[in-house]
Design a protein around this motif. Structure first.
Motif, PDB file in Angstrom:
ATOM      1  N   GLY A  82      25.894 -37.173   9.357  1.00  0.00           N
ATOM      2  CA  GLY A  82      25.350 -36.755  10.642  1.00  0.00           C
ATOM      3  C   GLY A  82      25.965 -37.618  11.717  1.00  0.00           C
ATOM      4  O   GLY A  82      27.149 -37.922  11.656  1.00  0.00           O
ATOM      5  N   GLN A 132      20.778 -35.036  13.153  1.00  0.00           N
ATOM      6  CA  GLN A 132      20.798 -35.876  11.955  1.00  0.00           C
ATOM      7  C   GLN A 132      21.545 -37.191  12.170  1.00  0.00           C
ATOM      8  O   GLN A 132      22.667 -37.207  12.654  1.00  0.00           O
ATOM      9  N   HIS A 160      20.870 -29.873  12.453  1.00  0.00           N
ATOM     10  CA  HIS A 160      21.853 -30.868  12.019  1.00  0.00           C
ATOM     11  C   HIS A 160      22.353 -31.734  13.163  1.00  0.00           C
ATOM     12  O   HIS A 160      22.707 -32.900  12.973  1.00  0.00           O
ATOM     13  N   SER A 161      22.367 -31.190  14.384  1.00  0.00           N
ATOM     14  CA  SER A 161      22.857 -31.978  15.531  1.00  0.00           C
ATOM     15  C   SER A 161      21.998 -33.216  15.771  1.00  0.00           C
ATOM     16  O   SER A 161      22.403 -34.123  16.477  1.00  0.00           O
TER      17      SER A 161
END
Lengths: 326, 248
Positions: A257, A252, A249-250
Protein backbone atom coordinates in the motif's frame (compact mmCIF):
# COMPACT_ATOMS: atom_id res chain seq x y z
CA UNK A 1 29.04 19.45 -14.15
CA UNK A 2 28.80 20.79 -10.64
CA UNK A 3 25.34 22.37 -10.62
CA UNK A 4 22.37 20.66 -9.04
CA UNK A 5 19.16 20.96 -11.06
CA UNK A 6 15.85 20.52 -9.24
CA UNK A 7 12.61 19.72 -11.04
CA UNK A 8 10.00 21.87 -9.32
CA UNK A 9 6.59 20.24 -9.22
CA UNK A 10 3.56 22.47 -9.53
CA UNK A 11 -0.07 21.72 -10.12
CA UNK A 12 -2.49 24.53 -10.82
CA UNK A 13 0.17 27.14 -10.03
CA UNK A 14 0.86 25.73 -6.58
CA UNK A 15 4.37 24.42 -5.86
CA UNK A 16 4.61 21.21 -3.83
CA UNK A 17 6.27 21.46 -0.44
CA UNK A 18 8.39 18.44 -1.40
CA UNK A 19 10.01 20.53 -4.15
CA UNK A 20 11.24 23.03 -1.54
CA UNK A 21 12.63 20.10 0.45
CA UNK A 22 14.52 19.05 -2.69
CA UNK A 23 15.78 22.65 -3.14
CA UNK A 24 17.03 22.67 0.44
CA UNK A 25 18.99 19.44 -0.11
CA UNK A 26 20.21 20.69 -3.51
CA UNK A 27 21.83 23.74 -1.85
CA UNK A 28 23.88 21.47 0.41
CA UNK A 29 24.91 19.22 -2.47
CA UNK A 30 25.74 22.12 -4.80
CA UNK A 31 27.94 23.42 -1.95
CA UNK A 32 29.83 20.11 -1.82
CA UNK A 33 30.17 20.02 -5.61
CA UNK A 34 31.24 23.66 -5.85
CA UNK A 35 28.40 24.56 -8.20
CA UNK A 36 25.09 26.37 -7.95
CA UNK A 37 21.50 25.38 -7.31
CA UNK A 38 19.25 25.61 -10.33
CA UNK A 39 15.56 24.91 -10.74
CA UNK A 40 13.18 24.04 -13.54
CA UNK A 41 9.51 24.99 -13.78
CA UNK A 42 7.26 23.52 -16.45
CA UNK A 43 3.66 24.52 -17.11
CA UNK A 44 1.35 27.18 -18.45
CA UNK A 45 1.82 30.72 -17.02
CA UNK A 46 4.36 29.59 -14.42
CA UNK A 47 7.06 32.27 -14.72
CA UNK A 48 5.33 34.12 -11.84
CA UNK A 49 6.38 31.24 -9.60
CA UNK A 50 10.11 31.83 -10.20
CA UNK A 51 10.57 34.28 -7.26
CA UNK A 52 9.08 31.65 -4.94
CA UNK A 53 11.70 29.16 -6.14
CA UNK A 54 14.47 31.76 -5.83
CA UNK A 55 13.60 32.13 -2.12
CA UNK A 56 14.89 28.57 -1.67
CA UNK A 57 18.26 29.34 -3.20
CA UNK A 58 17.91 29.01 -6.99
CA UNK A 59 20.64 30.92 -8.82
CA UNK A 60 18.86 30.19 -12.09
CA UNK A 61 15.25 29.23 -12.74
CA UNK A 62 14.69 27.61 -16.13
CA UNK A 63 11.13 27.82 -17.37
CA UNK A 64 9.39 25.84 -20.09
CA UNK A 65 6.09 27.55 -20.60
CA UNK A 66 3.11 27.18 -22.87
CA UNK A 67 -0.44 25.91 -23.12
CA UNK A 68 0.92 22.55 -24.32
CA UNK A 69 2.36 22.10 -20.81
CA UNK A 70 -0.79 23.16 -18.94
CA UNK A 71 -1.65 19.51 -18.32
CA UNK A 72 1.00 17.08 -17.17
CA UNK A 73 2.39 14.65 -19.73
CA UNK A 74 5.29 12.36 -18.79
CA UNK A 75 6.41 12.37 -22.42
CA UNK A 76 6.13 16.15 -22.88
CA UNK A 77 7.67 16.99 -19.52
CA UNK A 78 10.54 14.50 -19.93
CA UNK A 79 11.44 16.11 -23.27
CA UNK A 80 11.35 19.56 -21.64
CA UNK A 81 13.59 18.37 -18.79
CA UNK A 82 16.02 17.10 -21.41
CA UNK A 83 16.25 20.66 -22.76
CA UNK A 84 16.95 22.03 -19.29
CA UNK A 85 19.67 19.42 -18.74
CA UNK A 86 21.34 20.57 -21.98
CA UNK A 87 21.22 24.17 -20.76
CA UNK A 88 22.30 23.55 -17.15
CA UNK A 89 24.81 20.69 -17.68
CA UNK A 90 24.17 19.65 -14.07
CA UNK A 91 26.17 17.21 -11.97
CA UNK A 92 22.93 15.92 -10.44
CA UNK A 93 19.19 16.19 -11.14
CA UNK A 94 16.83 15.97 -8.17
CA UNK A 95 13.12 15.13 -8.27
CA UNK A 96 10.62 14.51 -5.47
CA UNK A 97 9.53 10.90 -5.10
CA UNK A 98 5.93 12.03 -5.58
CA UNK A 99 3.34 10.57 -7.96
CA UNK A 100 4.68 12.91 -10.64
CA UNK A 101 8.36 12.48 -9.78
CA UNK A 102 8.28 8.69 -9.89
CA UNK A 103 6.38 8.77 -13.19
CA UNK A 104 8.80 11.23 -14.74
CA UNK A 105 12.33 10.64 -13.42
CA UNK A 106 12.83 7.12 -14.84
CA UNK A 107 11.80 8.34 -18.29
CA UNK A 108 14.25 11.25 -18.08
CA UNK A 109 16.98 8.89 -16.83
CA UNK A 110 16.33 6.48 -19.70
CA UNK A 111 16.78 9.28 -22.24
CA UNK A 112 20.26 10.14 -20.96
CA UNK A 113 21.23 6.60 -19.90
CA UNK A 114 21.59 7.87 -16.35
CA UNK A 115 21.65 6.04 -13.06
CA UNK A 116 18.67 6.88 -10.84
CA UNK A 117 18.21 6.21 -7.14
CA UNK A 118 14.48 6.22 -6.39
CA UNK A 119 12.96 7.25 -3.07
CA UNK A 120 16.22 8.36 -1.44
CA UNK A 121 16.13 9.50 2.17
CA UNK A 122 19.73 10.72 2.21
CA UNK A 123 22.03 12.07 -0.50
CA UNK A 124 25.68 13.19 -0.27
CA UNK A 125 28.20 14.55 -2.78
CA UNK A 126 31.51 14.22 -0.94
CA UNK A 127 34.51 14.42 -3.25
CA UNK A 128 32.21 14.78 -6.24
CA UNK A 129 30.72 11.27 -5.87
CA UNK A 130 26.92 11.21 -5.62
CA UNK A 131 25.86 8.68 -3.02
CA UNK A 132 22.25 8.03 -2.04
CA UNK A 133 20.55 5.84 0.55
CA UNK A 134 17.02 4.53 0.15
CA UNK A 135 14.68 2.20 2.02
CA UNK A 136 14.23 -1.19 0.31
CA UNK A 137 11.66 -3.90 1.15
CA UNK A 138 9.40 -0.99 2.21
CA UNK A 139 11.87 0.01 4.92
CA UNK A 140 12.88 -3.41 6.27
CA UNK A 141 16.41 -2.54 5.10
CA UNK A 142 18.30 0.42 3.63
CA UNK A 143 20.51 0.34 0.55
CA UNK A 144 23.26 2.84 -0.28
CA UNK A 145 24.52 3.42 -3.79
CA UNK A 146 27.04 5.41 -5.74
CA UNK A 147 25.09 6.75 -8.70
CA UNK A 148 26.70 7.71 -12.00
CA UNK A 149 25.46 9.13 -15.27
CA UNK A 150 25.50 12.27 -17.34
CA UNK A 151 23.92 13.46 -15.17
CA UNK A 152 23.15 11.15 -12.22
CA UNK A 153 19.58 11.42 -10.87
CA UNK A 154 17.80 10.95 -7.55
CA UNK A 155 14.16 11.14 -6.45
CA UNK A 156 13.90 12.31 -2.84
CA UNK A 157 11.31 10.89 -0.45
CA UNK A 158 8.97 13.66 0.81
CA UNK A 159 9.49 14.58 4.49
CA UNK A 160 13.14 13.40 4.56
CA UNK A 161 14.49 16.97 4.60
CA UNK A 162 13.07 20.04 6.35
CA UNK A 163 12.61 22.83 3.83
CA UNK A 164 14.39 26.07 4.74
CA UNK A 165 14.68 29.30 2.77
CA UNK A 166 17.95 30.88 1.59
CA UNK A 167 17.65 33.61 -1.00
CA UNK A 168 19.07 32.95 -4.48
CA UNK A 169 19.45 35.33 -7.40
CA UNK A 170 16.74 33.53 -9.35
CA UNK A 171 17.73 34.58 -12.86
CA UNK A 172 14.88 33.41 -15.10
CA UNK A 173 15.90 31.63 -18.29
CA UNK A 174 13.08 30.71 -20.66
CA UNK A 175 13.67 27.56 -22.68
CA UNK A 176 11.86 26.25 -25.73
CA UNK A 177 10.68 22.68 -25.84
CA UNK A 178 8.52 20.88 -28.37
CA UNK A 179 4.83 21.17 -27.48
CA UNK A 180 1.91 19.10 -28.66
CA UNK A 181 1.54 15.59 -30.04
CA UNK A 182 2.54 14.09 -26.71
CA UNK A 183 2.09 10.32 -26.53
CA UNK A 184 -0.05 10.69 -23.43
CA UNK A 185 -1.49 13.57 -21.44
CA UNK A 186 -3.53 14.12 -18.29
CA UNK A 187 -7.10 15.00 -19.27
CA UNK A 188 -8.65 15.59 -15.89
CA UNK A 189 -7.92 15.49 -12.19
CA UNK A 190 -10.58 13.89 -10.02
CA UNK A 191 -10.14 15.38 -6.57
CA UNK A 192 -11.06 13.24 -3.61
CA UNK A 193 -14.27 14.27 -1.89
CA UNK A 194 -14.01 17.16 0.55
CA UNK A 195 -10.71 18.70 1.62
CA UNK A 196 -9.00 15.49 2.70
CA UNK A 197 -5.28 15.64 3.39
CA UNK A 198 -3.28 13.28 1.13
CA UNK A 199 -2.06 10.31 3.16
CA UNK A 200 1.63 10.75 2.26
CA UNK A 201 1.63 14.47 3.00
CA UNK A 202 -0.26 14.46 6.30
CA UNK A 203 1.51 15.45 9.53
CA UNK A 204 -0.65 12.99 11.43
CA UNK A 205 -1.96 9.64 10.20
CA UNK A 206 -4.63 7.70 12.10
CA UNK A 207 -4.92 4.12 10.85
CA UNK A 208 -7.33 1.34 11.75
CA UNK A 209 -7.17 -2.43 11.66
CA UNK A 210 -9.42 -5.33 12.60
CA UNK A 211 -9.60 -4.04 16.16
CA UNK A 212 -12.32 -1.56 15.18
CA UNK A 213 -14.51 -4.67 14.74
CA UNK A 214 -16.74 -3.44 11.91
CA UNK A 215 -16.57 -1.15 8.89
CA UNK A 216 -18.99 1.43 10.33
CA UNK A 217 -16.68 2.07 13.26
CA UNK A 218 -14.19 3.71 10.90
CA UNK A 219 -16.23 6.84 11.62
CA UNK A 220 -14.46 6.94 15.01
CA UNK A 221 -11.09 6.97 13.19
CA UNK A 222 -12.24 9.86 11.01
CA UNK A 223 -13.44 11.71 14.10
CA UNK A 224 -10.01 11.36 15.72
CA UNK A 225 -8.30 12.59 12.55
CA UNK A 226 -10.63 15.60 12.41
CA UNK A 227 -9.92 16.43 16.05
CA UNK A 228 -6.37 17.50 15.05
CA UNK A 229 -7.95 20.38 13.12
CA UNK A 230 -8.46 21.03 9.40
CA UNK A 231 -5.73 19.89 7.00
CA UNK A 232 -3.61 18.08 9.60
CA UNK A 233 -4.49 14.40 9.74
CA UNK A 234 -5.30 11.68 7.19
CA UNK A 235 -6.84 8.25 7.73
CA UNK A 236 -5.16 4.99 6.82
CA UNK A 237 -6.13 1.34 6.88
CA UNK A 238 -4.42 -1.99 7.46
CA UNK A 239 -4.32 -4.54 4.68
CA UNK A 240 -6.71 -6.75 6.65
CA UNK A 241 -9.57 -4.24 6.53
CA UNK A 242 -8.84 -3.32 2.90
CA UNK A 243 -8.94 -7.01 1.91
CA UNK A 244 -12.19 -7.30 3.91
CA UNK A 245 -13.64 -4.53 1.74
CA UNK A 246 -14.11 -2.07 4.62
CA UNK A 247 -11.82 0.53 3.06
CA UNK A 248 -10.33 1.30 -0.37
CA UNK A 249 -6.84 0.25 -1.41
CA UNK A 250 -5.86 3.92 -1.78
CA UNK A 251 -6.00 4.11 2.03
CA UNK A 252 -3.86 1.04 2.68
CA UNK A 253 -0.65 1.62 4.62
CA UNK A 254 2.02 -1.05 4.26
CA UNK A 255 4.30 -2.87 1.89
CA UNK A 256 1.69 -3.27 -0.87
CA UNK A 257 0.00 0.00 0.00
CA UNK A 258 1.33 3.43 0.81
CA UNK A 259 4.51 4.06 2.74
CA UNK A 260 4.00 7.00 5.09
CA UNK A 261 6.36 8.95 7.29
CA UNK A 262 4.28 11.43 9.33
CA UNK A 263 5.29 13.21 12.53
CA UNK A 264 2.66 11.23 14.43
CA UNK A 265 1.22 7.85 13.45
CA UNK A 266 -1.63 6.42 15.51
CA UNK A 267 -2.28 2.70 14.95
CA UNK A 268 -5.71 1.75 16.23
CA UNK A 269 -6.57 -1.94 16.54
CA UNK A 270 -3.67 -2.91 14.28
CA UNK A 271 -1.64 -5.89 15.47
CA UNK A 272 1.36 -4.90 13.35
CA UNK A 273 2.02 -7.54 10.70
CA UNK A 274 5.48 -7.02 9.22
CA UNK A 275 3.88 -5.81 5.95
CA UNK A 276 2.16 -3.03 7.89
CA UNK A 277 5.19 -2.08 9.96
CA UNK A 278 7.16 -1.71 6.72
CA UNK A 279 4.79 1.04 5.63
CA UNK A 280 4.95 3.25 8.70
CA UNK A 281 8.03 2.47 10.80
CA UNK A 282 9.84 5.64 9.70
CA UNK A 283 7.13 7.80 11.34
CA UNK A 284 8.65 10.15 13.91
CA UNK A 285 6.34 9.16 16.77
CA UNK A 286 4.12 6.10 16.82
CA UNK A 287 1.17 5.54 19.15
CA UNK A 288 -0.43 2.09 19.32
CA UNK A 289 -3.80 1.17 20.79
CA UNK A 290 -4.44 -2.55 20.91
CA UNK A 291 -6.11 -4.98 23.28
CA UNK A 292 -3.34 -7.56 22.94
CA UNK A 293 -0.30 -6.49 24.99
CA UNK A 294 1.84 -8.94 22.97
CA UNK A 295 0.92 -7.36 19.59
CA UNK A 296 4.06 -6.63 17.50
CA UNK A 297 2.91 -3.03 16.97
CA UNK A 298 3.89 -2.28 20.59
CA UNK A 299 7.52 -3.18 19.82
CA UNK A 300 7.96 -0.25 17.46
CA UNK A 301 5.53 2.20 19.08
CA UNK A 302 6.85 5.09 21.18
CA UNK A 303 3.69 5.01 23.30
CA UNK A 304 1.15 2.28 23.76
CA UNK A 305 -2.28 1.91 25.34
CA UNK A 306 -3.43 -1.64 26.00
CA UNK A 307 -7.18 -1.68 25.60
CA UNK A 308 -10.25 -2.00 23.40
CA UNK A 309 -9.89 0.53 20.58
CA UNK A 310 -13.60 1.32 20.59
CA UNK A 311 -13.49 2.22 24.30
CA UNK A 312 -10.31 4.33 24.05
CA UNK A 313 -11.17 6.25 20.86
CA UNK A 314 -13.97 8.55 22.10
CA UNK A 315 -11.95 9.77 25.06
CA UNK A 316 -8.80 10.23 22.97
CA UNK A 317 -10.73 12.18 20.33
CA UNK A 318 -12.14 14.45 23.01
CA UNK A 319 -8.70 15.04 24.53
CA UNK A 320 -7.06 15.74 21.15
CA UNK A 321 -9.88 18.12 20.26
CA UNK A 322 -9.36 20.04 23.49
CA UNK A 323 -5.58 20.16 22.99
CA UNK A 324 -5.79 21.30 19.36
CA UNK A 325 -8.68 23.73 19.71
CA UNK A 326 -6.52 26.69 20.70
CA UNK B 1 -3.10 -7.91 -29.95
CA UNK B 2 0.32 -9.15 -28.82
CA UNK B 3 0.62 -8.63 -25.07
CA UNK B 4 3.76 -8.88 -22.95
CA UNK B 5 3.85 -9.02 -19.15
CA UNK B 6 7.04 -8.38 -17.16
CA UNK B 7 7.24 -10.15 -13.81
CA UNK B 8 9.76 -10.71 -11.02
CA UNK B 9 10.34 -13.24 -8.29
CA UNK B 10 10.71 -11.53 -4.90
CA UNK B 11 10.76 -12.44 -1.19
CA UNK B 12 7.21 -12.71 0.23
CA UNK B 13 6.01 -9.55 1.97
CA UNK B 14 6.04 -11.22 5.39
CA UNK B 15 9.80 -11.88 5.10
CA UNK B 16 12.33 -10.59 7.60
CA UNK B 17 15.18 -9.10 5.59
CA UNK B 18 18.73 -9.60 6.87
CA UNK B 19 21.94 -8.33 5.25
CA UNK B 20 24.15 -11.08 3.79
CA UNK B 21 27.80 -11.56 4.73
CA UNK B 22 28.95 -9.25 1.91
CA UNK B 23 27.06 -6.37 3.58
CA UNK B 24 25.66 -5.37 0.18
CA UNK B 25 22.86 -7.81 -0.53
CA UNK B 26 20.16 -9.59 1.48
CA UNK B 27 20.49 -13.09 2.81
CA UNK B 28 18.02 -15.29 0.88
CA UNK B 29 18.37 -18.20 3.34
CA UNK B 30 15.04 -19.32 4.74
CA UNK B 31 13.02 -16.81 2.71
CA UNK B 32 9.91 -17.77 0.80
CA UNK B 33 9.87 -16.34 -2.73
CA UNK B 34 6.71 -15.39 -4.59
CA UNK B 35 5.55 -13.63 -7.73
CA UNK B 36 5.79 -9.89 -7.02
CA UNK B 37 2.27 -8.97 -5.74
CA UNK B 38 1.78 -6.09 -8.21
CA UNK B 39 2.75 -8.41 -11.08
CA UNK B 40 -0.33 -10.54 -10.35
CA UNK B 41 -2.37 -7.48 -11.29
CA UNK B 42 -0.28 -7.04 -14.45
CA UNK B 43 -0.95 -10.65 -15.48
CA UNK B 44 -4.67 -10.26 -14.72
CA UNK B 45 -4.91 -7.06 -16.78
CA UNK B 46 -3.10 -8.77 -19.65
CA UNK B 47 -5.58 -11.68 -19.54
CA UNK B 48 -8.52 -9.25 -19.47
CA UNK B 49 -7.03 -7.40 -22.43
CA UNK B 50 -6.62 -10.65 -24.33
CA UNK B 51 -10.25 -11.53 -23.63
CA UNK B 52 -11.34 -8.23 -25.17
CA UNK B 53 -8.83 -7.89 -28.00
CA UNK B 54 -7.66 -11.45 -28.68
CA UNK B 55 -3.97 -12.17 -29.31
CA UNK B 56 -1.44 -13.88 -27.07
CA UNK B 57 -0.08 -13.16 -23.64
CA UNK B 58 3.66 -13.72 -23.17
CA UNK B 59 5.09 -13.43 -19.68
CA UNK B 60 8.77 -12.62 -19.25
CA UNK B 61 11.18 -12.47 -16.35
CA UNK B 62 14.87 -11.88 -15.90
CA UNK B 63 16.13 -14.19 -13.20
CA UNK B 64 17.52 -17.56 -12.24
CA UNK B 65 16.15 -21.07 -12.96
CA UNK B 66 14.00 -20.92 -9.83
CA UNK B 67 11.83 -18.23 -11.52
CA UNK B 68 10.42 -21.00 -13.75
CA UNK B 69 8.03 -21.68 -10.90
CA UNK B 70 6.64 -18.14 -11.00
CA UNK B 71 6.37 -18.23 -14.78
CA UNK B 72 4.39 -21.49 -14.49
CA UNK B 73 2.07 -19.71 -12.04
CA UNK B 74 1.44 -17.03 -14.68
CA UNK B 75 0.87 -19.71 -17.33
CA UNK B 76 -1.57 -21.42 -14.98
CA UNK B 77 -3.44 -18.14 -14.61
CA UNK B 78 -3.88 -18.20 -18.39
CA UNK B 79 -0.81 -16.69 -20.07
CA UNK B 80 0.09 -18.46 -23.33
CA UNK B 81 3.87 -18.63 -23.20
CA UNK B 82 6.78 -17.65 -21.03
CA UNK B 83 10.31 -16.38 -21.48
CA UNK B 84 13.05 -16.70 -18.84
CA UNK B 85 16.18 -14.63 -19.40
CA UNK B 86 19.28 -15.34 -17.32
CA UNK B 87 20.97 -12.08 -16.34
CA UNK B 88 24.30 -13.74 -15.47
CA UNK B 89 25.13 -10.85 -13.14
CA UNK B 90 23.57 -8.21 -10.88
CA UNK B 91 21.55 -5.50 -12.61
CA UNK B 92 20.09 -2.07 -11.90
CA UNK B 93 17.14 -0.18 -13.37
CA UNK B 94 19.20 1.08 -16.27
CA UNK B 95 20.89 -2.15 -17.31
CA UNK B 96 17.70 -4.21 -16.88
CA UNK B 97 15.45 -1.82 -18.80
CA UNK B 98 17.96 -1.78 -21.66
CA UNK B 99 17.89 -5.58 -21.82
CA UNK B 100 14.08 -5.54 -21.73
CA UNK B 101 13.87 -2.91 -24.47
CA UNK B 102 15.97 -5.13 -26.75
CA UNK B 103 13.70 -8.11 -26.06
CA UNK B 104 10.52 -6.06 -26.53
CA UNK B 105 11.74 -4.99 -29.97
CA UNK B 106 12.24 -8.67 -30.83
CA UNK B 107 8.86 -9.84 -29.48
CA UNK B 108 7.05 -6.75 -30.89
CA UNK B 109 4.05 -6.58 -28.54
CA UNK B 110 1.58 -3.70 -28.77
CA UNK B 111 1.24 -3.35 -25.04
CA UNK B 112 3.48 -4.23 -22.09
CA UNK B 113 2.13 -4.69 -18.56
CA UNK B 114 4.28 -4.74 -15.42
CA UNK B 115 3.75 -4.23 -11.69
CA UNK B 116 4.05 -0.64 -10.47
CA UNK B 117 7.15 -1.67 -8.55
CA UNK B 118 8.76 -4.86 -7.29
CA UNK B 119 8.50 -5.11 -3.53
CA UNK B 120 12.20 -5.89 -3.08
CA UNK B 121 13.99 -2.74 -4.25
CA UNK B 122 10.83 -0.60 -4.49
CA UNK B 123 12.35 1.40 -7.35
CA UNK B 124 9.32 1.74 -9.66
CA UNK B 125 11.69 2.44 -12.58
CA UNK B 126 11.33 -0.39 -15.09
CA UNK B 127 7.94 0.55 -16.63
CA UNK B 128 8.65 4.23 -17.32
CA UNK B 129 12.32 3.59 -18.25
CA UNK B 130 11.26 0.96 -20.78
CA UNK B 131 8.62 3.29 -22.25
CA UNK B 132 11.27 5.99 -22.55
CA UNK B 133 13.72 3.70 -24.35
CA UNK B 134 11.00 2.54 -26.76
CA UNK B 135 9.49 6.04 -27.18
CA UNK B 136 6.12 4.58 -26.15
CA UNK B 137 3.40 6.10 -24.02
CA UNK B 138 3.27 5.07 -20.38
CA UNK B 139 0.74 4.94 -17.57
CA UNK B 140 2.35 4.27 -14.21
CA UNK B 141 0.56 3.16 -11.05
CA UNK B 142 -2.57 2.37 -13.06
CA UNK B 143 -5.75 2.15 -10.99
CA UNK B 144 -8.03 1.69 -14.02
CA UNK B 145 -7.54 1.10 -17.72
CA UNK B 146 -9.65 1.00 -20.87
CA UNK B 147 -8.09 0.13 -24.18
CA UNK B 148 -9.68 1.58 -27.30
CA UNK B 149 -8.71 1.46 -30.95
CA UNK B 150 -5.05 2.52 -30.92
CA UNK B 151 -5.62 4.51 -27.74
CA UNK B 152 -6.00 4.00 -23.99
CA UNK B 153 -7.57 5.86 -21.07
CA UNK B 154 -6.62 5.17 -17.50
CA UNK B 155 -6.55 6.56 -14.02
CA UNK B 156 -3.69 6.76 -11.58
CA UNK B 157 -3.53 7.72 -7.92
CA UNK B 158 -1.79 10.99 -7.18
CA UNK B 159 -1.58 12.74 -3.80
CA UNK B 160 -5.17 13.13 -2.63
CA UNK B 161 -6.72 12.73 -6.09
CA UNK B 162 -6.80 10.67 -9.27
CA UNK B 163 -5.47 11.65 -12.67
CA UNK B 164 -7.34 10.67 -15.82
CA UNK B 165 -4.73 10.06 -18.52
CA UNK B 166 -5.19 9.43 -22.23
CA UNK B 167 -2.55 8.00 -24.49
CA UNK B 168 -1.74 6.22 -27.71
CA UNK B 169 -0.69 2.63 -28.27
CA UNK B 170 1.87 1.09 -28.08
CA UNK B 171 2.10 1.57 -24.34
CA UNK B 172 3.71 0.39 -21.14
CA UNK B 173 1.23 0.10 -18.27
CA UNK B 174 2.53 -0.31 -14.69
CA UNK B 175 -0.22 -1.82 -12.58
CA UNK B 176 -1.37 -1.00 -9.06
CA UNK B 177 -3.37 -3.07 -6.64
CA UNK B 178 -6.70 -1.30 -7.18
CA UNK B 179 -6.72 -2.10 -10.91
CA UNK B 180 -8.32 -5.55 -10.78
CA UNK B 181 -8.74 -8.72 -8.72
CA UNK B 182 -6.16 -11.29 -9.88
CA UNK B 183 -7.61 -14.73 -10.58
CA UNK B 184 -6.32 -17.85 -8.84
CA UNK B 185 -4.97 -20.59 -11.08
CA UNK B 186 -7.44 -23.51 -11.14
CA UNK B 187 -6.52 -27.18 -11.50
CA UNK B 188 -7.21 -27.15 -15.23
CA UNK B 189 -4.97 -24.10 -15.62
CA UNK B 190 -2.20 -25.72 -13.59
CA UNK B 191 -2.35 -28.89 -15.72
CA UNK B 192 -2.39 -26.86 -18.96
CA UNK B 193 0.55 -24.71 -17.80
CA UNK B 194 2.82 -27.75 -17.75
CA UNK B 195 2.49 -28.08 -21.53
CA UNK B 196 2.82 -24.40 -22.43
CA UNK B 197 6.11 -23.20 -23.97
CA UNK B 198 8.76 -21.76 -21.65
CA UNK B 199 11.67 -20.41 -23.64
CA UNK B 200 15.03 -19.76 -21.99
CA UNK B 201 17.77 -17.38 -23.04
CA UNK B 202 20.10 -14.78 -21.67
CA UNK B 203 19.43 -11.11 -21.01
CA UNK B 204 21.54 -8.60 -22.91
CA UNK B 205 22.05 -6.26 -19.97
CA UNK B 206 23.22 -2.71 -20.58
CA UNK B 207 26.00 -1.12 -18.54
CA UNK B 208 24.87 -0.44 -14.95
CA UNK B 209 24.97 3.07 -13.45
CA UNK B 210 24.55 2.21 -9.77
CA UNK B 211 27.11 0.59 -7.48
CA UNK B 212 25.83 -0.84 -4.22
CA UNK B 213 27.83 0.38 -1.22
CA UNK B 214 25.89 -1.30 1.57
CA UNK B 215 22.65 -2.95 2.67
CA UNK B 216 21.93 -2.18 6.30
CA UNK B 217 19.15 -2.84 8.79
CA UNK B 218 16.80 0.12 9.36
CA UNK B 219 17.64 2.55 12.19
CA UNK B 220 16.42 1.20 15.55
CA UNK B 221 13.21 2.63 17.06
CA UNK B 222 13.35 4.05 20.59
CA UNK B 223 12.30 1.83 23.53
CA UNK B 224 8.50 1.63 23.68
CA UNK B 225 6.53 2.90 26.68
CA UNK B 226 3.17 1.39 27.60
CA UNK B 227 1.41 4.36 29.17
CA UNK B 228 -1.50 2.38 30.62
CA UNK B 229 -4.65 0.37 30.02
CA UNK B 230 -8.02 1.37 28.58
CA UNK B 231 -9.58 4.83 28.34
CA UNK B 232 -8.00 5.84 31.68
CA UNK B 233 -4.59 5.86 29.96
CA UNK B 234 -5.59 8.66 27.58
CA UNK B 235 -4.49 11.40 30.00
CA UNK B 236 -1.04 9.84 30.38
CA UNK B 237 -0.75 9.52 26.59
CA UNK B 238 -1.76 13.15 26.06
CA UNK B 239 0.87 14.22 28.58
CA UNK B 240 3.56 12.30 26.65
CA UNK B 241 2.44 13.71 23.29
CA UNK B 242 2.37 17.29 24.61
CA UNK B 243 5.42 17.36 26.86
CA UNK B 244 7.79 14.64 25.65
CA UNK B 245 7.13 14.25 21.91
CA UNK B 246 5.88 17.85 21.65
CA UNK B 247 3.66 16.97 18.70
CA UNK B 248 0.48 18.69 19.93
Amino acid sequence: MTNVLVFIEQRGGKIKKASFEAMTLARDLAGSLGGSTEALLIGDSISGLAPEVARYGAAKVYTVEGTAFANYSNYGYATAIGKAIEASQPGLVLFSHSAMGKDLAPRVAAASGSGLVSDATQVTAEGGAIQATKPVFAGKAYKSYTVTGTPPMVTLRPNSVTATEAAGTGEVIALDAPGGDFLSVVKEILAASGDKVPLQEAKVVVSAGRGIKEADNFKLIEDLALAFGPGVAACGASRAIVDAGWRQHSEQVGQTGKVVSPTLYIAVGISGAIQHLAGMSTSKFIVAINKDPEAPIFKIANYGIVGDALEVLPKLTEAVQAACAH
Amino acid sequence: MEILVLVKRVPATDSQIKPAADGKSYDPAGLEFVLNPYDEHAVEEALKTKAAKEGTVTVLTVGGKEAQKDLRTCLAMGADKAVLLDPGQEFDGKSLSEALAAKVKELAPEIVFCGKQSVDNDDAQIGPRLAGLLAWSCLTDAASLEIGDGTWTGQRDIEGAKEVVEGKLPAVISCSKGLNEPRYPNLKGIMAAKKKPLEEGSAELGAPALTVIALTPPPARPEPTIVGEGPDAVDALMDKLKNEAKVL
